[in-house]
Design a protein around this motif. Structure first.
Motif, PDB file in Angstrom:
ATOM      1  N   MET B  87       0.835  -1.212   0.000  1.00  0.00           N
ATOM      2  CA  MET B  87       0.000   0.000   0.000  1.00  0.00           C
ATOM      3  C   MET B  87       0.867   1.258   0.000  1.00  0.00           C
ATOM      4  O   MET B  87       0.603   2.211  -0.711  1.00  0.00           O
ATOM      5  CB  MET B  87      -0.930   0.008   1.218  1.00  0.00           C
ATOM      6  CG  MET B  87      -2.000  -1.064   1.128  1.00  0.00           C
ATOM      7  SD  MET B  87      -3.103  -1.049   2.569  1.00  0.00           S
ATOM      8  CE  MET B  87      -3.937  -2.617   2.291  1.00  0.00           C
ATOM      9  N   VAL B  93      -1.353   6.823  -2.289  1.00  0.00           N
ATOM     10  CA  VAL B  93      -1.550   6.598  -0.851  1.00  0.00           C
ATOM     11  C   VAL B  93      -0.646   7.552  -0.066  1.00  0.00           C
ATOM     12  O   VAL B  93       0.573   7.513  -0.209  1.00  0.00           O
ATOM     13  CB  VAL B  93      -1.246   5.131  -0.475  1.00  0.00           C
ATOM     14  CG1 VAL B  93      -1.235   4.938   1.039  1.00  0.00           C
ATOM     15  CG2 VAL B  93      -2.266   4.202  -1.123  1.00  0.00           C
ATOM     16  N   CYS B  96      -0.549   5.356   5.557  1.00  0.00           N
ATOM     17  CA  CYS B  96      -0.919   3.944   5.713  1.00  0.00           C
ATOM     18  C   CYS B  96      -0.530   3.484   7.114  1.00  0.00           C
ATOM     19  O   CYS B  96       0.617   3.652   7.536  1.00  0.00           O
ATOM     20  CB  CYS B  96      -0.218   3.092   4.658  1.00  0.00           C
ATOM     21  SG  CYS B  96      -0.674   1.342   4.764  1.00  0.00           S
ATOM     22  N   ALA B 111      -5.481   2.835   4.440  1.00  0.00           N
ATOM     23  CA  ALA B 111      -4.712   3.606   3.455  1.00  0.00           C
ATOM     24  C   ALA B 111      -5.549   4.807   3.029  1.00  0.00           C
ATOM     25  O   ALA B 111      -6.709   4.655   2.650  1.00  0.00           O
ATOM     26  CB  ALA B 111      -4.377   2.740   2.244  1.00  0.00           C
ATOM     27  N   ILE B 113      -6.276   7.457   0.309  1.00  0.00           N
ATOM     28  CA  ILE B 113      -6.041   7.571  -1.139  1.00  0.00           C
ATOM     29  C   ILE B 113      -6.508   8.943  -1.620  1.00  0.00           C
ATOM     30  O   ILE B 113      -7.620   9.364  -1.308  1.00  0.00           O
ATOM     31  CB  ILE B 113      -6.825   6.463  -1.881  1.00  0.00           C
ATOM     32  CG1 ILE B 113      -6.371   5.073  -1.394  1.00  0.00           C
ATOM     33  CG2 ILE B 113      -6.640   6.579  -3.397  1.00  0.00           C
ATOM     34  CD1 ILE B 113      -7.237   3.927  -1.906  1.00  0.00           C
TER      35      ILE B 113
END
Lengths: 151, 153
Positions: B87, B93, B96, B111, B113
């Motif tokens: 990730m 991203v 995380c 995560a 985004i």
């Protein structure tokens, strides 16, 4: 969305990296970009005025300076979610607060000087009668923090 | 360990870097130390990963990144390490973390985004699902920003 010209984009991309830790960092940055320091400062001021730049400052590893943090999810009645959010916003320890499309519809982050302060704030927020349920989701491992928007 | 002076420095440099020729000189004066010493401390913080970044915070909406979603994954403990690294490798991203699971919320890997389109978020999440071989996730789009601010240190 605001139109950004090519120079503004270059400036914003550069500003997303560390400034140089020297006495005249703007001059150094202007040199990297191949423009005059005055022009750089003018463009930054204009971008601030438009609200494109929120701030230019140091951000810290909160754990390393002894602070505690967590992510909290709340189930609030849809008709009351704005009110609940405003009450949560009132805490200076709340840094981010978003409405999200899920059964837990309000998500906020807390950064406080220690774990005890975090528990105290969560306890207070829990007393809000319009909150159905609350999840305290402290991080156990960090994989990434790097906020970057390539322009 | 950080001293009381360090705490003062950290508080001051968490605020705006002045748009002046010698910005650190101005901040140093606020703290009551010299410019050279301030710069030395800043370099020390950076070297020791105390200072994460001395950079701009953008209004991501205004630069075209209009969509942000929090992807929450139910990842078996033995795969968390590998999945977290996958990730983290996605440029979309920004954050995380592994987190504690909730009582009725069985997700442990998160995560954030950021993309220019909604499709971009969906595609990034799908790509992560494929690479991590984990289909049990929720994508929570933010529909309103009530607050976004720097931590008060």
């Amino acid at each position: 969305m605001n139109r950004l010209n090519a120079l503004d984009k270059r400036i914003l991309n550069r500003l997303q990296e560390d400034i140089e830790f020297v006495a005249t960092p703007w001059k150094a940055m202007a040199g990297d970009l191949g423009i005059a320091e005055q022009l750089l400062l003018e463009r930054i001021k204009a971008l601030k005025k438009k609200g494109i730049i929120r701030r230019i400052s140091a951000t810290f590893n909160t754990l390393k300076i002894g602070f505690a943090s967590t992510l909290v999810a709340v189930k609030a009645a849809p008709s009351k979610v704005d009110q609940v959010a405003q009450r949560i916003n009132a805490y200076k320890e709340v840094t981010h607060n978003y409405k999200r499309n899920a059964r837990y519809n309000l998500w906020f982050t807390l950064v406080a000087k220690d774990k005890h302060s975090i528990s105290r704030i969560i306890k207070q927020i829990k007393q809000d009668q319009t909150i159905d349920q609350l999840l305290d989701l402290p991080a156990t491992k960090l994989f990434k923090i790097d906020v970057k928007f390539p322009l | 360990m950080l001293t009381r002076l360090d705490r003062k420095i950290i508080r001051v440099i968490s605020q705006e870097l002045p748009l002046e020729e010698r910005p650190f000189k101005l901040l140093a004066a606020k703290i009551g130390i010299g410019e050279k010493m301030l710069l030395e401390r800043v370099r020390f913080y950076k070297k020791n990963d105390i200072l994460r970044k001395y950079a701009v915070a953008l209004n991501h909406l205004k630069v075209g990144f209009r969509y942000n979603a929090m992807a929450a994954w139910n990842m078996p403990a033995k795969y968390v390490q590998e999945a977290g690294a996958i990730m983290a490798s996605f440029p979309q991203v920004s954050h995380c973390y592994e987190r504690k699971r909730g009582k009725d919320w069985n997700y442990n890997l998160y995560a954030m985004i950021h993309t220019r389109s909604k499709r971009g978020c969906l595609e990034a999440a799908r790509a992560i699902a494929k690479k991590t071989d984990c289909k049990d996730y929720q994508l929570l789009f933010s529909t309103y920003e009530y607050k976004k601010s720097a931590a008060q240190l």
